[in-house]
Design an enzyme around this catalytic site. Structure first.
Site, PDB file in Angstrom:
ATOM      1  N   LYS A 216      16.537  -5.267  12.004  1.00  0.00           N
ATOM      2  CA  LYS A 216      17.215  -5.358  10.711  1.00  0.00           C
ATOM      3  C   LYS A 216      18.526  -6.137  10.807  1.00  0.00           C
ATOM      4  CE  LYS A 216      14.038  -3.324   8.405  1.00  0.00           C
ATOM      5  NZ  LYS A 216      13.158  -4.154   7.547  1.00  0.00           N
TER       6      LYS A 216
ATOM      7  N   SER B 140       0.811  -1.220   0.000  1.00  0.00           N
ATOM      8  CA  SER B 140       0.000   0.000   0.000  1.00  0.00           C
ATOM      9  C   SER B 140       0.844   1.269   0.000  1.00  0.00           C
ATOM     10  CB  SER B 140      -0.947   0.019   1.208  1.00  0.00           C
ATOM     11  OG  SER B 140      -0.211   0.032   2.417  1.00  0.00           O
TER      12      SER B 140
END
Length: 283
Positions: free
Chosen positions: A152, A11
């Site tokens: 991460k 999105s």
């Protein structure tokens, strides 16, 4: 040859840019969103090649069902892109337990689940490509960003190991490490903890998050194109840094680590030279 892609979080950001380019190219995209509002255009313009699915990547059962349904419906998935995630800014003491739990569940556990569930399908179909969206923040850490870096650094270690495991099945793994880009990651989706005046010196990120100051230098459309093009390369690139600033910062930080390790190595060698060898008479 046209491909079938499964991309989480389409999105906004890189997921949106990749989906837009792929659909225009005639590829099929299974794109996951939490609501369909921002992809209404894709749904209307590409009814046959955009397969929109509602998914919260923190819901493990839903992730499993989405992957299973996607492979079964389309017969194969050539590329799986683990893209869903967000940034969380704040020093360690400023972060709530709930904020810590949620970013780990989204950026790390959700990504691991998606890739893990996809592997057996790709193994049985004879190969494929797994792409994990990380950041140069998976190699370089800054103050007031500890939990984002934790997720991460963690997912990069997971993917580096996974790449070695699945190479024998013709499955390539690529970790993408973008620098700053003009996406909603900075200017919409990023979360900020309840800040404390004691850590004001670490709150420089507030300027970065304000689009009125200066937009990030990276062009998300060009970066998305590079990611798409990487799937044509064999063997797969393990890591791909996007953006000159990100590349420079990564090289600098890795060089600092190597220099530190070399210093430790010389120190260890010097210590060994000072130690007397154990005589066989005392063995």
């Amino acid at each position: 040859m046209k491909k079938v892609w499964l991309i989480t979080g389409v999105s906004s950001g890189f997921g949106y840019e990749m989906t837009k380019q792929l659909l225009k190219n005639g590829d099929t995209v299974v794109g996951t969103v939490r609501n369909t509002k921002k992809v209404k255009d894709f749904i209307e313009r590409f009814p046959n090649t955009f397969d929109c699915k509602i998914l919260d990547v923190t819901d493990m059962k839903a992730v499993e069902q989405t992957v299973r349904d996607s492979f079964e419906k389309h017969g194969k998935i050539d590329v799986v892109v683990s893209n869903a995630g967000y940034g969380l800014f704040g020093c360690v003491e400023e972060l709530s337990d709930e904020e810590i739990d949620h970013i780990i569940a989204t950026n790390l556990v959700g990504s691991i689940a998606l890739l893990k569930i996809a592997v057996p399908y790709m193994r049985k179909q004879g190969g494929g490509r797994l792409i994990q969206m990380s950041s140069y923040g998976g190699q370089v850490a800054y103050a007031a960003n500890s939990m984002y870096h934790a997720t991460k650094f963690g997912i990069e270690g997971f993917c580096e190991s996974l790449a070695q495991e699945v190479a024998q099945f013709n499955i390539g793994v690529t970790i993408v490490e973008p620098g700053g880009a003009r996406t909603e990651f900075r200017y919409g989706s990023a979360k900020v903890a309840k800040l404390m005046p004691e850590y004001e010196s670490c709150h420089g990120f507030l300027n970065m998050l304000d689009p009125a100051n200066r937009l990030a230098p990276g062009d998300p459309a060009k970066m998305a194109q590079r990611i798409i093009e990487s799937t044509e390369k064999t063997p797969a690139l393990l890591r791909m840094v996007l953006g000159s600033q990100a590349l420079s910062a990564t090289i600098q930080r890795l060089s600092e680590r190597i220099a530190d390790y070399e210093t430790q190595k010389r120190s260890e060698e010097h210590t060994s030279e000072l130690q007397s060898p154990v005589s066989s008479a005392y063995a």
